[in-house]
Design an enzyme around this catalytic site. Structure first.
Site, short mmCIF file in Angstrom:
data_model
loop_
_atom_site.label_atom_id
_atom_site.label_comp_id
_atom_site.label_asym_id
_atom_site.label_seq_id
_atom_site.Cartn_x
_atom_site.Cartn_y
_atom_site.Cartn_z
N ASN A 87 9.59 64.16 -60.40
CA ASN A 87 8.41 63.87 -61.21
C ASN A 87 8.74 64.10 -62.68
O ASN A 87 9.43 65.07 -63.02
CB ASN A 87 7.25 64.78 -60.80
CG ASN A 87 6.84 64.56 -59.35
OD1 ASN A 87 6.85 63.42 -58.87
ND2 ASN A 87 6.49 65.62 -58.66
N GLY A 93 3.21 63.83 -62.56
CA GLY A 93 2.91 64.95 -61.67
C GLY A 93 3.83 66.14 -61.84
O GLY A 93 3.84 67.04 -61.00
N HIS A 100 14.02 69.04 -61.45
CA HIS A 100 14.21 69.40 -60.04
C HIS A 100 14.03 68.17 -59.17
O HIS A 100 13.24 67.29 -59.48
CB HIS A 100 13.24 70.50 -59.61
CG HIS A 100 11.81 70.24 -59.95
ND1 HIS A 100 11.30 70.46 -61.21
CD2 HIS A 100 10.79 69.75 -59.22
CE1 HIS A 100 10.02 70.14 -61.24
NE2 HIS A 100 9.67 69.70 -60.04
N HIS A 102 12.81 67.15 -55.45
CA HIS A 102 12.16 67.55 -54.21
C HIS A 102 12.90 66.88 -53.05
O HIS A 102 13.08 65.66 -53.06
CB HIS A 102 10.71 67.07 -54.16
CG HIS A 102 9.81 67.64 -55.20
ND1 HIS A 102 8.92 68.66 -54.93
CD2 HIS A 102 9.65 67.34 -56.51
CE1 HIS A 102 8.23 68.94 -56.03
NE2 HIS A 102 8.65 68.16 -57.01
P1 AMP Z 1 6.59 69.35 -59.84
O1 AMP Z 1 5.10 69.23 -59.65
O2 AMP Z 1 7.35 68.12 -59.49
O3 AMP Z 1 6.92 69.90 -61.20
O4 AMP Z 1 7.07 70.39 -58.74
C1 AMP Z 1 7.02 71.77 -58.94
C2 AMP Z 1 7.13 72.40 -57.57
O5 AMP Z 1 7.47 73.76 -57.74
C3 AMP Z 1 5.84 72.35 -56.76
O6 AMP Z 1 6.07 71.65 -55.54
C4 AMP Z 1 5.52 73.82 -56.52
O7 AMP Z 1 4.98 74.05 -55.24
C5 AMP Z 1 6.87 74.48 -56.70
N1 AMP Z 1 6.85 75.87 -57.12
C6 AMP Z 1 6.10 76.43 -58.09
N2 AMP Z 1 6.39 77.74 -58.21
C7 AMP Z 1 7.35 78.00 -57.28
C8 AMP Z 1 8.06 79.19 -56.91
N3 AMP Z 1 7.85 80.38 -57.50
N4 AMP Z 1 8.96 79.09 -55.91
C9 AMP Z 1 9.18 77.91 -55.28
N5 AMP Z 1 8.56 76.77 -55.60
C10 AMP Z 1 7.64 76.82 -56.58
#
Ligand code: AMP
Ligand code: ZN
Length: 114
Positions: A87, A93, A100, A102
């Site tokens: 994203n 999003g 990162h 997913h």
């Molecule tokens: P995005 O919305 O693509 O930026 O994805 C961020 C992702 O990070 C989301 O799916 C969250 O659930 C995940 N996330 C947020 N904080 C943490 C954390 N402390 N450990 C693991 N995943 C996390």
């Protein structure tokens, strides 16, 4: 980046369920999984968004799908199929501003996504 959540995970300043690590890449389970397997694969070095990837970063960012595919194979769903998502910025999003990928697997995905 001092205030970046994922940089803090890289530095072990906050905990995460780490499933893969090498010198350049870290992978850990997403805290809010959207699939039976939901792993985030990140470069250890801070890059805020896809828009910030520069020419020298290409090899590093290119490792992300290779690590994702390896993790999918290890978990047994590489052949069945899986989804990877990156994203970018608000309308894309993105909520954590450290690049990162997913990796989601273990269920069927439909397209187009919402
Ligand atoms: P995005 O919305 O693509 O930026 O994805 C961020 C992702 O990070 C989301 O799916 C969250 O659930 C995940 N996330 C947020 N904080 C943490 C954390 N402390 N450990 C693991 N995943 C996390
Ligand atoms: Zn960061």
């Amino acid at each position: 980046m001092q205030d970046c959540l994922f940089c803090k995970i890289v530095k072990r300043e906050i905990p995460a369920d780490i499933v893969f690590e090498d010198d350049e890449v870290l992978a850990f389970n997403d805290i809010n999984p959207q699939a039976p397997t939901h792993i985030l694969v990140i470069p250890k070095r801070h890059i805020a968004t896809l828009n910030d990837i520069e020419e020298p970063d290409q090899a590093l960012v290119g490792k992300l799908p290779r690590v994702a595919a390896r993790l999918a194979a290890e978990r047994g769903f590489a052949d069945a199929g899986y989804r990877v998502v990156m994203n970018c910025n608000d309308q894309g999003g993105q909520t954590v501003y450290h690049v990162h990928m997913h990796l989601m697997g273990g269920r069927r995905f439909t397209w187009p996504a919402g």
